[in-house]
Write a protein that holds these residues in place. Structure first.
Motif, PDB file in Angstrom:
ATOM      1  N   ARG A 103       2.489  15.226  -5.771  1.00  0.00           N
ATOM      2  CA  ARG A 103       2.065  14.580  -4.520  1.00  0.00           C
ATOM      3  C   ARG A 103       1.481  13.209  -4.856  1.00  0.00           C
ATOM      4  O   ARG A 103       1.055  12.972  -5.995  1.00  0.00           O
ATOM      5  CB  ARG A 103       1.032  15.446  -3.802  1.00  0.00           C
ATOM      6  N   PRO A 104       1.430  12.301  -3.860  1.00  0.00           N
ATOM      7  CA  PRO A 104       0.986  10.938  -4.149  1.00  0.00           C
ATOM      8  C   PRO A 104      -0.350  10.843  -4.894  1.00  0.00           C
ATOM      9  O   PRO A 104      -0.496  10.029  -5.802  1.00  0.00           O
ATOM     10  CB  PRO A 104       0.905  10.302  -2.761  1.00  0.00           C
ATOM     11  N   HIS A 105      -1.328  11.707  -4.556  1.00  0.00           N
ATOM     12  CA  HIS A 105      -2.648  11.588  -5.209  1.00  0.00           C
ATOM     13  C   HIS A 105      -2.590  11.954  -6.688  1.00  0.00           C
ATOM     14  O   HIS A 105      -3.518  11.657  -7.441  1.00  0.00           O
ATOM     15  CB  HIS A 105      -3.699  12.442  -4.477  1.00  0.00           C
ATOM     16  N   GLN A 106      -1.489  12.596  -7.114  1.00  0.00           N
ATOM     17  CA  GLN A 106      -1.338  12.958  -8.531  1.00  0.00           C
ATOM     18  C   GLN A 106      -0.610  11.863  -9.318  1.00  0.00           C
ATOM     19  O   GLN A 106      -0.420  11.998 -10.527  1.00  0.00           O
ATOM     20  CB  GLN A 106      -0.545  14.273  -8.636  1.00  0.00           C
ATOM     21  N   GLN A 123       3.431   5.492  -7.679  1.00  0.00           N
ATOM     22  CA  GLN A 123       3.551   5.514  -6.218  1.00  0.00           C
ATOM     23  C   GLN A 123       4.459   4.385  -5.739  1.00  0.00           C
ATOM     24  O   GLN A 123       5.273   4.575  -4.829  1.00  0.00           O
ATOM     25  CB  GLN A 123       2.169   5.397  -5.575  1.00  0.00           C
ATOM     26  N   SER A 162      -0.014   7.707 -10.498  1.00  0.00           N
ATOM     27  CA  SER A 162      -0.664   6.399 -10.681  1.00  0.00           C
ATOM     28  C   SER A 162      -0.155   5.428  -9.612  1.00  0.00           C
ATOM     29  O   SER A 162       0.846   5.700  -8.931  1.00  0.00           O
ATOM     30  CB  SER A 162      -0.332   5.841 -12.066  1.00  0.00           C
ATOM     31  N   ASP A 184       0.806  -1.227   0.000  1.00  0.00           N
ATOM     32  CA  ASP A 184       0.000   0.000   0.000  1.00  0.00           C
ATOM     33  C   ASP A 184       0.844   1.286   0.000  1.00  0.00           C
ATOM     34  O   ASP A 184       0.374   2.344   0.390  1.00  0.00           O
ATOM     35  CB  ASP A 184      -0.973  -0.008   1.183  1.00  0.00           C
ATOM     36  N   GLU A 186       0.950  11.609   2.286  1.00  0.00           N
ATOM     37  CA  GLU A 186       0.047  12.165   1.277  1.00  0.00           C
ATOM     38  C   GLU A 186       0.175  13.684   1.122  1.00  0.00           C
ATOM     39  O   GLU A 186      -0.109  14.234   0.066  1.00  0.00           O
ATOM     40  CB  GLU A 186      -1.411  11.822   1.626  1.00  0.00           C
ATOM     41  N   ASP A 187       0.580  14.366   2.200  1.00  0.00           N
ATOM     42  CA  ASP A 187       0.616  15.843   2.155  1.00  0.00           C
ATOM     43  C   ASP A 187       1.970  16.372   1.687  1.00  0.00           C
ATOM     44  O   ASP A 187       2.240  17.564   1.780  1.00  0.00           O
ATOM     45  CB  ASP A 187       0.289  16.412   3.543  1.00  0.00           C
TER      46      ASP A 187
END
Length: 228
Positions: A139-142, A148, A144, A91, A96-97
């Motif tokens: 950032r991680p949410h940007q 990651q 794939s 995972d 994340e920030d």
């Protein structure tokens, strides 16, 4: 193969909350060796990896990882062992920030790096190794899932580990991305690092052959010790 084992286990028992998960575990892993750890869910793969990075206690005749004796390891010495290891999870476990660069910077500072120039150079080296220089400020949410996981691999490489422990690193990825991650791990292995990878994915084992250690019925079967 160099005869310089990075892992030596003799008669190891693995416990998870006082429950015996694996008994009489005996094997060695050498520099530059790629080892698959396979078995059903609950067979002890993750617990064995957790024992190797001192998350679980080592009850054994011999339990050595990267020159550390797990049986005598004090709590304050655990971070020193983990600096010799690169640990990769299914995972990703990224902050994340923070950007990719800040995720890597956080680990280097936490493991005692002080020299700014050396820190920046090391970050550029590892992101180059995983082909992610263009994503340093993301950032991680940007990213794939595959990107990651590449960041997670870059993070695992930061302190030049002798051994990579990968727990289902392709578990959340599609087949094509899984193949890319496998090629990356094998490239890391070719540079002389040992890799132990827990996986359910038998397709990968057929596609990228390696030594297979199977957790089964509370014990392990090692393909290295089998006569064809």
């Amino acid at each position: 193969m160099e005869d310089n084992p990075v892992v030596i286990l003799q008669d190891l028992s693995v416990f998870q909350k006082n429950r015996l998960v694996l008994a009489h575990v005996n094997f060695q892993v050498h520099q530059g060796e790629f080892v698959y750890l396979i078995g059903k869910t609950g067979s002890g793969k993750s617990s064995l990896l957790q024992t190797l990075f001192a998350e679980l206690p080592a009850d054994a005749k011999v339990a050595q990882v990267c020159g550390f004796d797990l049986k005598k390891l004090k709590k304050r010495e655990v971070p020193f062992l983990r600096r010799k290891l690169g640990i990769i999870f299914q995972d990703y476990r990224l902050l994340e920030d923070r950007t990719v660069e800040e995720n890597l910077l956080f680990v280097l500072k936490a493991t005692g790096w002080k020299d700014k120039k050396a820190i920046n150079q090391r970050i550029m080296e590892v992101v180059s190794d995983v082909d992610l220089i263009a994503r340093l400020k993301a950032r991680p949410h940007q990213l794939s899932g595959g990107e990651q996981q590449r960041v997670a691999i870059a993070r695992a490489l930061l302190n030049n580990p002798e051994l990579i422990l990968a727990d289902e690193p392709t578990g959340n990825l599609d087949p094509q991305t899984s193949n890319e991650i496998m090629r990356l791990l094998l490239k890391i292995c070719e540079k002389g690092r040992a890799v132990i990878m827990a996986t359910h994915n038998y397709n990968l084992i057929h596609k990228f052959p390696g030594r297979v250690v199977k957790c089964e019925e509370g014990s392990i079967v090692d393909s290295d010790n089998q006569v064809d």
